[in-house]
Motif scaffolding. Structure first.
Motif, PDB file in Angstrom:
ATOM      1  N   PHE A  14       0.843  -1.194   0.000  1.00 25.12           N
ATOM      2  CA  PHE A  14       0.000   0.000   0.000  1.00 25.12           C
ATOM      3  C   PHE A  14       0.876   1.240   0.000  1.00 25.12           C
ATOM      4  CE2 PHE A  14      -2.706   3.274   1.978  1.00 25.12           C
ATOM      5  CZ  PHE A  14      -3.823   3.186   1.153  1.00 25.12           C
ATOM      6  N   GLU A  15       0.891   1.931  -1.144  1.00 27.59           N
ATOM      7  CA  GLU A  15       1.612   3.189  -1.290  1.00 27.59           C
ATOM      8  C   GLU A  15       0.675   4.193  -1.951  1.00 27.59           C
ATOM      9  OE1 GLU A  15       4.916   2.240  -3.717  1.00 27.59           O
ATOM     10  OE2 GLU A  15       5.919   1.000  -2.217  1.00 27.59           O
ATOM     11  N   LEU A  16       0.682   5.418  -1.488  1.00 23.88           N
ATOM     12  CA  LEU A  16      -0.202   6.402  -2.086  1.00 23.88           C
ATOM     13  C   LEU A  16       0.382   7.803  -2.022  1.00 23.88           C
ATOM     14  CD1 LEU A  16      -3.086   7.629   0.192  1.00 23.88           C
ATOM     15  CD2 LEU A  16      -1.269   6.177   1.077  1.00 23.88           C
ATOM     16  N   ILE A  17      -0.055   8.598  -2.975  1.00 23.66           N
ATOM     17  CA  ILE A  17       0.202  10.037  -2.981  1.00 23.66           C
ATOM     18  C   ILE A  17      -1.131  10.707  -3.286  1.00 23.66           C
ATOM     19  CG2 ILE A  17       1.342  11.974  -4.116  1.00 23.66           C
ATOM     20  CD1 ILE A  17       3.673  10.160  -4.758  1.00 23.66           C
ATOM     21  N   ALA A  18      -1.480  11.694  -2.503  1.00 22.29           N
ATOM     22  CA  ALA A  18      -2.678  12.489  -2.747  1.00 22.29           C
ATOM     23  C   ALA A  18      -2.229  13.926  -2.985  1.00 22.29           C
ATOM     24  CB  ALA A  18      -3.637  12.408  -1.558  1.00 22.29           C
ATOM     25  N   VAL A  19      -2.658  14.518  -4.107  1.00 25.60           N
ATOM     26  CA  VAL A  19      -2.190  15.854  -4.445  1.00 25.60           C
ATOM     27  C   VAL A  19      -3.290  16.613  -5.184  1.00 25.60           C
ATOM     28  CG1 VAL A  19      -1.175  15.062  -6.633  1.00 25.60           C
ATOM     29  CG2 VAL A  19      -0.305  17.141  -5.563  1.00 25.60           C
ATOM     30  N   ASN A  20      -3.396  17.904  -4.870  1.00 23.76           N
ATOM     31  CA  ASN A  20      -4.285  18.788  -5.621  1.00 23.76           C
ATOM     32  C   ASN A  20      -3.613  19.101  -6.964  1.00 23.76           C
ATOM     33  OD1 ASN A  20      -5.073  21.757  -6.411  1.00 23.76           O
ATOM     34  ND2 ASN A  20      -6.731  20.978  -5.115  1.00 23.76           N
ATOM     35  N   SER A  21      -4.403  19.144  -8.019  1.00 29.60           N
ATOM     36  CA  SER A  21      -3.813  19.327  -9.349  1.00 29.60           C
ATOM     37  C   SER A  21      -3.038  20.642  -9.461  1.00 29.60           C
ATOM     38  CB  SER A  21      -4.903  19.254 -10.421  1.00 29.60           C
ATOM     39  OG  SER A  21      -5.819  20.325 -10.285  1.00 29.60           O
ATOM     40  N   ALA A  22      -3.545  21.711  -8.834  1.00 28.96           N
ATOM     41  CA  ALA A  22      -2.833  22.987  -8.888  1.00 28.96           C
ATOM     42  C   ALA A  22      -1.461  22.879  -8.221  1.00 28.96           C
ATOM     43  CB  ALA A  22      -3.662  24.081  -8.215  1.00 28.96           C
ATOM     44  N   ASP A  23      -1.408  22.184  -7.089  1.00 28.76           N
ATOM     45  CA  ASP A  23      -0.128  21.974  -6.415  1.00 28.76           C
ATOM     46  C   ASP A  23       0.788  21.094  -7.252  1.00 28.76           C
ATOM     47  OD1 ASP A  23      -0.943  23.489  -4.244  1.00 28.76           O
ATOM     48  OD2 ASP A  23      -1.742  21.760  -3.162  1.00 28.76           O
ATOM     49  N   MET A  24       0.204  20.100  -7.928  1.00 29.36           N
ATOM     50  CA  MET A  24       1.019  19.220  -8.767  1.00 29.36           C
ATOM     51  C   MET A  24       1.688  20.006  -9.889  1.00 29.36           C
ATOM     52  SD  MET A  24      -0.099  15.993 -11.167  1.00 29.36           S
ATOM     53  CE  MET A  24      -0.825  17.081 -12.422  1.00 29.36           C
ATOM     54  N   TYR A  25       0.905  20.814 -10.607  1.00 32.20           N
ATOM     55  CA  TYR A  25       1.498  21.592 -11.690  1.00 32.20           C
ATOM     56  C   TYR A  25       2.546  22.559 -11.158  1.00 32.20           C
ATOM     57  CZ  TYR A  25      -2.277  19.789 -14.621  1.00 32.20           C
ATOM     58  OH  TYR A  25      -3.133  18.965 -15.313  1.00 32.20           O
ATOM     59  N   GLY A  26       2.293  23.111  -9.969  1.00 28.88           N
ATOM     60  CA  GLY A  26       3.271  24.017  -9.375  1.00 28.88           C
ATOM     61  C   GLY A  26       4.588  23.321  -9.082  1.00 28.88           C
ATOM     62  N   SER A  27       4.527  22.082  -8.602  1.00 31.47           N
ATOM     63  CA  SER A  27       5.751  21.344  -8.269  1.00 31.47           C
ATOM     64  C   SER A  27       6.490  20.851  -9.502  1.00 31.47           C
ATOM     65  CB  SER A  27       5.417  20.159  -7.356  1.00 31.47           C
ATOM     66  OG  SER A  27       4.658  19.182  -8.067  1.00 31.47           O
ATOM     67  N   LEU A  28       5.790  20.800 -10.634  1.00 27.06           N
ATOM     68  CA  LEU A  28       6.413  20.277 -11.859  1.00 27.06           C
ATOM     69  C   LEU A  28       6.964  21.370 -12.764  1.00 27.06           C
ATOM     70  CD1 LEU A  28       3.824  17.492 -12.802  1.00 27.06           C
ATOM     71  CD2 LEU A  28       6.018  17.215 -11.648  1.00 27.06           C
ATOM     72  N   ARG A  29       6.695  22.611 -12.447  1.00 26.66           N
ATOM     73  CA  ARG A  29       7.194  23.689 -13.297  1.00 26.66           C
ATOM     74  C   ARG A  29       8.722  23.770 -13.211  1.00 26.66           C
ATOM     75  NH1 ARG A  29       3.357  26.525 -15.596  1.00 26.66           N
ATOM     76  NH2 ARG A  29       1.252  26.526 -14.691  1.00 26.66           N
ATOM     77  N   PRO A  30       9.351  24.195 -14.292  1.00 28.38           N
ATOM     78  CA  PRO A  30      10.813  24.320 -14.292  1.00 28.38           C
ATOM     79  C   PRO A  30      11.296  25.203 -13.140  1.00 28.38           C
ATOM     80  CG  PRO A  30       9.940  24.583 -16.508  1.00 28.38           C
ATOM     81  CD  PRO A  30       8.755  24.566 -15.591  1.00 28.38           C
ATOM     82  N   SER A  31      12.378  24.768 -12.516  1.00 24.79           N
ATOM     83  CA  SER A  31      12.947  25.524 -11.404  1.00 24.79           C
ATOM     84  C   SER A  31      14.460  25.542 -11.525  1.00 24.79           C
ATOM     85  CB  SER A  31      12.535  24.896 -10.066  1.00 24.79           C
ATOM     86  OG  SER A  31      13.154  23.638  -9.901  1.00 24.79           O
ATOM     87  N   GLN A  32      15.095  26.195 -10.550  1.00 20.81           N
ATOM     88  CA  GLN A  32      16.560  26.278 -10.564  1.00 20.81           C
ATOM     89  C   GLN A  32      17.201  24.953 -10.167  1.00 20.81           C
ATOM     90  OE1 GLN A  32      17.481  29.548  -7.976  1.00 20.81           O
ATOM     91  NE2 GLN A  32      16.958  31.101  -9.492  1.00 20.81           N
ATOM     92  N   VAL A  33      16.434  24.049  -9.611  1.00 17.91           N
ATOM     93  CA  VAL A  33      16.961  22.736  -9.220  1.00 17.91           C
ATOM     94  C   VAL A  33      16.888  21.809 -10.424  1.00 17.91           C
ATOM     95  CG1 VAL A  33      16.748  20.793  -7.638  1.00 17.91           C
ATOM     96  CG2 VAL A  33      16.160  23.114  -6.868  1.00 17.91           C
ATOM     97  N   MET A  34      18.035  21.437 -10.941  1.00 22.79           N
ATOM     98  CA  MET A  34      18.094  20.633 -12.145  1.00 22.79           C
ATOM     99  C   MET A  34      17.389  19.292 -11.948  1.00 22.79           C
ATOM    100  SD  MET A  34      19.285  20.633 -15.279  1.00 22.79           S
ATOM    101  CE  MET A  34      20.603  21.861 -15.248  1.00 22.79           C
ATOM    102  N   GLY A  35      16.413  18.996 -12.805  1.00 21.72           N
ATOM    103  CA  GLY A  35      15.755  17.701 -12.796  1.00 21.72           C
ATOM    104  C   GLY A  35      14.717  17.503 -11.722  1.00 21.72           C
ATOM    105  N   ALA A  36      14.409  18.523 -10.917  1.00 24.12           N
ATOM    106  CA  ALA A  36      13.455  18.356  -9.812  1.00 24.12           C
ATOM    107  C   ALA A  36      12.067  18.010 -10.335  1.00 24.12           C
ATOM    108  CB  ALA A  36      13.412  19.625  -8.960  1.00 24.12           C
TER     109      ALA A  36
END
Length: 241
Positions: free
Chosen positions: A123-145
């Protein structure tokens, strides 16, 4: 001269019990079903309860405090959760649609809780709001994050994607959504999606229009449970969202 006692006879059992009693070894009565007690670490029920306790702890850790009392009270939601518990690979996706505050997120967490309570082998799960998901996936200064996060969301056993369709649609959001859904589609990984948008709407915006044709095609095959939810805004009445 006394006749020898035959092995397996009543006399031999009595003698054996006396020997074991002398050694302080307790003999379990033949009519006692050890598995029915569930208190023996060798019993299947004992192991199921141990797995359930572990899974429920993981569910609680991933669940915001507001939804810790969530339960799958809608029959179709409970049925999807039972399907996922018995055959994870064929569970597909559960899609909960409806206006704001109709209880979609509550039912989503409730479905995951029901799976956990069943004592799954894993049993493994991740629950995320779509707005937060897109925010975490946007390009950042951390390479490959962003790529690492997308991989984490794509590979997790259960994914609850909340409020899909509320973010502003763009080529980038469509591409990210496609990569996520396509991976889970190809690898038969179950997920729960909630959206304020209807699955299809001839007279206005719908989920298919937001995610694009490629994702809509995969979702059409993935979705094994579609639950349109109606009613008043539960937040305004003090009930779960």
């Amino acid at each position: 001269m006394a006749q020898p006692e035959r092995a397996g006879g009543a006399g031999s059992m009595g003698a054996l019990e006396r020997i074991l009693a002398a050694k302080r070894i307790q003999v379990m009565p033949e009519n006692l079903d050890a598995e029915s007690t569930g208190d023996n670490p060798g019993d299947q029920e004992w192991h199921r309860r141990a797995r359930a306790e572990y899974a429920l702890n993981r569910w609680k850790t991933a669940t915001p405090p507001r939804f810790r009392d969530a339960e799958a009270t809608i029959p179709e939601v409970a049925a999807w959760a039972d399907h996922a518990l018995s055959d994870n690979a064929s569970a597909g996706a559960l899609l909960l649609t409806g206006h704001t505050g109709t209880g979609k997120t509550h039912q989503g967490y409730g479905a995951l809780r029901r799976i956990a309570a069943g004592g799954p082998d894993r049993f493994e799960l991740i629950a995320v709001n779509s707005a937060d998901m897109y925010g975490s996936l946007r390009p950042s200064q951390v390479m490959g994050a962003g790529e690492r996060e997308l991989r984490r969301l794509s590979e997790v056993q259960y994914l609850l994607l909340d409020d899909l369709g509320t973010a502003k649609a763009s080529e980038w959001t469509e591409e990210v959504t496609y990569r996520l859904i396509n991976y889970r589609y190809n690898h038969c990984l179950p997920m729960i999606i909630t959206s304020n948008l209807p699955a299809r709407n001839e007279n206005g915006p719908d989920l298919s229009g937001f995610v694009g044709a490629r994702v809509a095609s995969r979702l059409a095959e993935m979705v094994t449970g579609l639950v349109p939810m109606v009613g008043a805004d539960r937040r305004r009445s003090g009930r779960a969202a």
